[in-house]
Design a protein around this motif. Structure first.
Motif, short mmCIF file in Angstrom:
data_model
loop_
_atom_site.label_atom_id
_atom_site.label_comp_id
_atom_site.label_asym_id
_atom_site.label_seq_id
_atom_site.Cartn_x
_atom_site.Cartn_y
_atom_site.Cartn_z
N UNK A 5 -6.45 13.36 2.39
CA UNK A 5 -7.35 12.04 2.45
C UNK A 5 -6.63 10.99 2.08
N UNK A 6 -6.61 9.80 3.14
CA UNK A 6 -5.50 8.87 2.96
C UNK A 6 -6.40 7.68 2.74
N UNK A 7 -5.79 6.53 1.85
CA UNK A 7 -6.32 5.12 1.81
C UNK A 7 -5.63 3.97 2.78
N UNK A 8 -6.37 3.31 3.29
CA UNK A 8 -5.82 2.11 3.89
C UNK A 8 -6.75 0.96 3.83
N UNK A 9 -6.14 -0.07 3.91
CA UNK A 9 -6.70 -1.50 3.59
C UNK A 9 -5.38 -2.60 3.53
N UNK A 16 -5.84 1.89 -4.85
CA UNK A 16 -5.48 2.73 -5.78
C UNK A 16 -6.66 2.97 -7.06
N UNK A 17 -7.71 1.96 -7.12
CA UNK A 17 -8.74 2.33 -7.78
C UNK A 17 -9.49 3.45 -7.05
N UNK A 130 -2.24 7.37 -1.47
CA UNK A 130 -2.50 6.04 -1.86
C UNK A 130 -1.47 5.45 -1.14
N UNK A 131 -1.94 4.68 0.00
CA UNK A 131 -1.13 4.26 0.97
C UNK A 131 -0.55 2.60 0.80
N UNK A 132 0.39 2.22 1.32
CA UNK A 132 0.57 0.61 1.23
C UNK A 132 -0.57 0.17 2.32
N UNK A 133 -0.40 -1.48 2.25
CA UNK A 133 -1.31 -2.03 3.18
C UNK A 133 -0.88 -1.90 4.41
#
Length: 252
Positions: A5-9, A16-17, A130-133
């Motif tokens: 599961x990866x975050x983007x935005x 991070x939250x 938790x990915x960079x922008x």
């Protein structure tokens, strides 16, 4: 194989939250063990988890450019150092990328992180990134197949437009998410029709599924200011309950 599961935005929307809340959810649901990867050079996931980080992937990469101890291969040395970099906690481990090799240079650190994750992946049920922008760092980490891509936005037209653009980058970057969901973080209790229309337009054009709207929370802000872990949040906290309800719906 673990679910990834990866975050983007864009920067500042709360990736991070969301990562910390998702880790809380997985631990509560006993979907463990979990590897939480802070792939942002400006690392601060450990702060939301109240965990000290002594060694990062960036530091290991720098060490491996110099002389290695005798009678040890590079692979053996890397494996030893990566296990030293893992912050072990109950039900999960934390791995932090840290600063890259030099100003504006992230490629080698990302490639090294990719090799590290290949070594570790089989030990976990879930991997949270938790990915960079943006999306380019996921591509450099060789995370081509992602089970769930969470594109996070704040409740602004610019944030939602950026989320739509980020979602569109998956195809040209060769990233294949099993599912792409939009999360609106710090949303007002009663979203204005204009905001609802922006969200509907963005999801219809981008193929993003609306995962949900997470409310603004003074409790989360207070925890962060006090240096308290998001894993210690009270189960009755509305922001945590809302996040858990969203994760119940969208997780693979």
């Amino acid at each position: 194989m673990p679910k990834i599961i990866a975050m983007a935005g864009k920067g500042g929307v709360g990736k991070t939250t969301i990562t910390a809340l998702l880790l809380n959810y997985l631990l509560a649901a006993q979907k463990t063990p979990v590897l939480a990867v802070d792939a942002d050079a400006n690392a601060n996931l450990n702060e939301l988890l109240a965990l000290p980080v002594q060694l990062t992937i960036g530091q290991i990469r720098k060490e491996m450019k110099g002389e290695l101890p005798p009678h040890i291969t590079r692979d053996q040395y890397m494996e030893m150092k990566v296990h030293q970099a893992l912050v072990e906690a109950r039900g999960f481990d934390l791995l932090t990328m840290g600063q890259p090799d030099g100003p504006g240079c992230y490629c080698s650190a990302n490639q090294f992180l990719a090799m590290t994750m290949d070594h570790l992946a089989g030990n976990y049920r879930y991997i949270l990134v938790d990915n960079e922008a943006g999306m380019e760092h996921l591509s450099r980490m060789n995370l081509r197949v992602i089970d769930l891509l969470l594109v996070v936005s704040d409740p602004s037209a610019r944030g939602i437009m950026t989320a739509e653009r980020i979602a569109a980058l998956t195809e040209p970057l060769g990233i294949q998410p099993g599912k792409k969901c939009l999360l609106i973080n710090r949303a007002p209790a009663d979203p204005e029709p204009a905001l609802q229309n922006k969200i509907a337009e963005a999801t219809s054009r981008s193929g993003l599924e609306l995962g949900g709207l997470l409310p603004q929370s003074a409790t989360l802000a207070a925890h962060e200011l006090a240096g308290r872990s998001y894993l210690d949040l009270d189960g009755g906290e509305p922001a945590l309950a809302a996040a858990f309800a969203v994760f119940d719906r969208i997780l693979p």
